[in-house]
Design a protein around this motif. Structure first.
Motif, short mmCIF file in Angstrom:
data_model
loop_
_atom_site.label_atom_id
_atom_site.label_comp_id
_atom_site.label_asym_id
_atom_site.label_seq_id
_atom_site.Cartn_x
_atom_site.Cartn_y
_atom_site.Cartn_z
N ALA A 55 0.85 -1.20 0.00
CA ALA A 55 0.00 0.00 0.00
C ALA A 55 0.88 1.25 0.00
CB ALA A 55 -0.95 -0.02 1.19
N SER A 56 0.29 2.37 0.37
CA SER A 56 1.00 3.64 0.36
C SER A 56 0.24 4.62 1.23
CB SER A 56 1.10 4.19 -1.08
OG SER A 56 -0.21 4.51 -1.56
N LEU A 57 0.78 5.84 1.33
CA LEU A 57 0.11 6.86 2.16
C LEU A 57 -1.30 7.15 1.66
CD1 LEU A 57 0.09 9.81 0.48
CD2 LEU A 57 2.50 9.76 1.08
N GLY A 58 -1.57 6.89 0.38
CA GLY A 58 -2.91 7.11 -0.15
C GLY A 58 -3.98 6.26 0.50
N HIS A 59 -3.56 5.19 1.18
CA HIS A 59 -4.52 4.33 1.87
C HIS A 59 -5.15 5.05 3.07
CE1 HIS A 59 -5.18 -0.32 2.03
NE2 HIS A 59 -6.25 0.34 1.68
N TRP A 60 -4.57 6.21 3.42
CA TRP A 60 -5.08 7.03 4.52
C TRP A 60 -5.77 8.29 4.01
CZ3 TRP A 60 -4.76 4.62 9.11
CH2 TRP A 60 -3.76 3.65 9.30
N ARG A 61 -6.11 8.32 2.72
CA ARG A 61 -6.64 9.55 2.13
C ARG A 61 -7.98 9.97 2.74
NH1 ARG A 61 -7.88 5.19 -0.44
NH2 ARG A 61 -9.75 4.92 -1.72
N LYS A 62 -8.70 9.03 3.35
CA LYS A 62 -9.99 9.33 3.97
C LYS A 62 -9.84 9.66 5.46
CE LYS A 62 -12.23 6.00 0.86
NZ LYS A 62 -12.97 4.70 0.80
N ASN A 63 -8.62 9.56 5.95
CA ASN A 63 -8.37 9.78 7.38
C ASN A 63 -7.54 11.02 7.64
OD1 ASN A 63 -7.62 6.60 6.62
ND2 ASN A 63 -9.37 6.85 8.01
N LEU A 64 -6.53 11.23 6.80
CA LEU A 64 -5.59 12.33 7.03
C LEU A 64 -6.28 13.70 7.10
CD1 LEU A 64 -2.04 12.56 5.55
CD2 LEU A 64 -3.46 14.59 5.62
N PRO A 65 -7.20 14.03 6.20
CA PRO A 65 -7.85 15.35 6.29
C PRO A 65 -8.69 15.52 7.55
CG PRO A 65 -8.15 14.38 4.11
CD PRO A 65 -7.63 13.29 4.99
N VAL A 66 -9.34 14.43 7.99
CA VAL A 66 -10.19 14.52 9.18
C VAL A 66 -9.33 14.65 10.44
CG1 VAL A 66 -11.94 13.33 10.55
CG2 VAL A 66 -12.01 13.19 8.05
N LEU A 67 -8.32 13.83 10.57
CA LEU A 67 -7.43 13.93 11.72
C LEU A 67 -6.68 15.25 11.71
CD1 LEU A 67 -5.93 10.30 11.85
CD2 LEU A 67 -7.97 11.18 12.98
N GLY A 68 -6.39 15.75 10.50
CA GLY A 68 -5.66 17.00 10.36
C GLY A 68 -6.42 18.23 10.81
N GLU A 69 -7.72 18.08 11.04
CA GLU A 69 -8.50 19.22 11.54
C GLU A 69 -8.18 19.50 13.01
OE1 GLU A 69 -12.57 18.28 10.87
OE2 GLU A 69 -12.42 18.43 8.67
N ARG A 70 -7.70 18.46 13.72
CA ARG A 70 -7.42 18.63 15.15
C ARG A 70 -6.00 18.23 15.54
NH1 ARG A 70 -12.73 15.68 17.45
NH2 ARG A 70 -11.43 15.45 19.31
N CYS A 71 -5.23 17.75 14.57
CA CYS A 71 -3.88 17.28 14.85
C CYS A 71 -2.94 17.74 13.75
CB CYS A 71 -3.83 15.75 14.93
SG CYS A 71 -5.04 15.01 16.04
N ARG A 72 -1.66 17.60 14.01
CA ARG A 72 -0.66 17.73 12.95
C ARG A 72 -0.47 16.32 12.39
NH1 ARG A 72 4.22 18.96 15.57
NH2 ARG A 72 3.23 18.44 17.56
#
Length: 303
Positions: free
Chosen positions: A46-63
């Protein structure tokens, strides 16, 4: 096919960057400029793209950061053994150096499949960089030499024979060529995912793109022949930080009944079954996984 073809933008605010590690380009994405740091670590193939549905949501409250491990995604694929040893120690060092050189602070590590082993290895070898570890359908490493030793003799022979065959260069190339086809990749994903609608063209294309990179075959063969290194039960007792498990109950590759045994270690604070989900719940049902991760991050960050 260029390396950048493997990258799927997560969100308009997501930044894709390159970090040089040991002379090799490593691709990562980031979003968010406040709160605790979080590193998302993908599984095999896989790759970092497997987190494409998570990174933006977590990024609202985290780095939040998603990274391509060396050998995967859009990161470099150096020659096995001659340039890089593809082991959990290597990937753990990569994550630790990323936390120190790019993030600049300790981080929460979130992994899927073998990404869980990488996260634990990084935390065990480098306790200063890990605030906590969340593991989604951790790889149980059922083909590990020590696991196979417990099987009847007639069941021990298959995997080593296949591993030996794949070490023959033309056989490895032929096998990889047959595997790296959209129809085959989709069929494999349909086994891993319980929700067929989650197996989109975008997902198939994302996983297919790195297969065209120079060195992809050699990395694939190197890892399929890697039956040594740590098991999760080796690392959990040494973990210097709290951990939680999330586990899709319908995972055909990493059975939840075996996974539950990992919850017995004192470092594990929660074991959360995800009903009806498969091996990659973060992609299959982000609406379920993201709130759990955010709740874990908010509690542990203030603890």
């Amino acid at each position: 096919m260029t390396l950048s073809a493997a990258i799927t933008p997560s969100d308009a605010n997501t930044q894709t960057k390159t970090w040089m590690w040991r002379g090799f380009p490593i691709t990562y994405q980031s979003q968010g400029d406040q709160g605790p740091a979080v590193v998302l670590i993908h599984g095999f193939g896989a790759s970092l793209g497997h987190w494409r549905k998570n990174l933006p949501v977590l990024g609202e409250r985290c780095r939040c950061y998603g990274i391509d491990l060396i050998g995967f995604g859009a990161s470099a694929k150096p020659t096995p053994k001659l340039e890089v040893e593809y082991t959990f120690e290597t990937w753990g060092q990569q994550i630790a150096d990323f936390c120190r050189e790019v993030i600049g602070t300790p981080a929460f590590l979130v992994g899927n499949s073998i990404g869980c082993i990488v996260a634990m290895q990084a935390a065990v070898d480098h306790p200063d960089i890990a605030l906590g570890v969340a593991m989604l359908n951790c790889s149980l490493r059922l083909l590990h030499d020590r696991k196979r030793a417990e099987l009847p003799w007639y069941r021990r022979m298959g995997a080593p024979a296949v591993q030996w065959l794949l070490s023959v260069k033309w056989i490895g190339q032929l096998f990889f060529g047959q595997l790296a086809k959209p129809k085959v990749v989709r069929k494999i994903l349909m086994q891993a995912y319980r929700n067929p609608e989650a197996v989109s063209d975008e997902l198939v294309d994302m996983l297919m793109a790195p297969a065209a990179d120079i060195g992809a075959v050699d990395v694939f063969v190197a890892f399929t022949r890697y039956s040594q290194g740590p098991l999760p039960e080796d690392l959990l007792p040494l973990l210097p930080c709290p951990a939680i498990f999330l586990w899709g109950t319908e995972d055909p590759w990493e059975p939840i009944d075996l996974g539950r045994e990992l919850a017995n270690y004192p470092q594990v604070k929660k074991f959360i079954p995800l009903e009806g989900l498969g091996h990659c719940p973060q992609d299959e049902a982000p609406e379920i996984v993201n709130p759990i991760l955010l709740d874990w991050l908010s509690q542990d960050a203030t603890a």
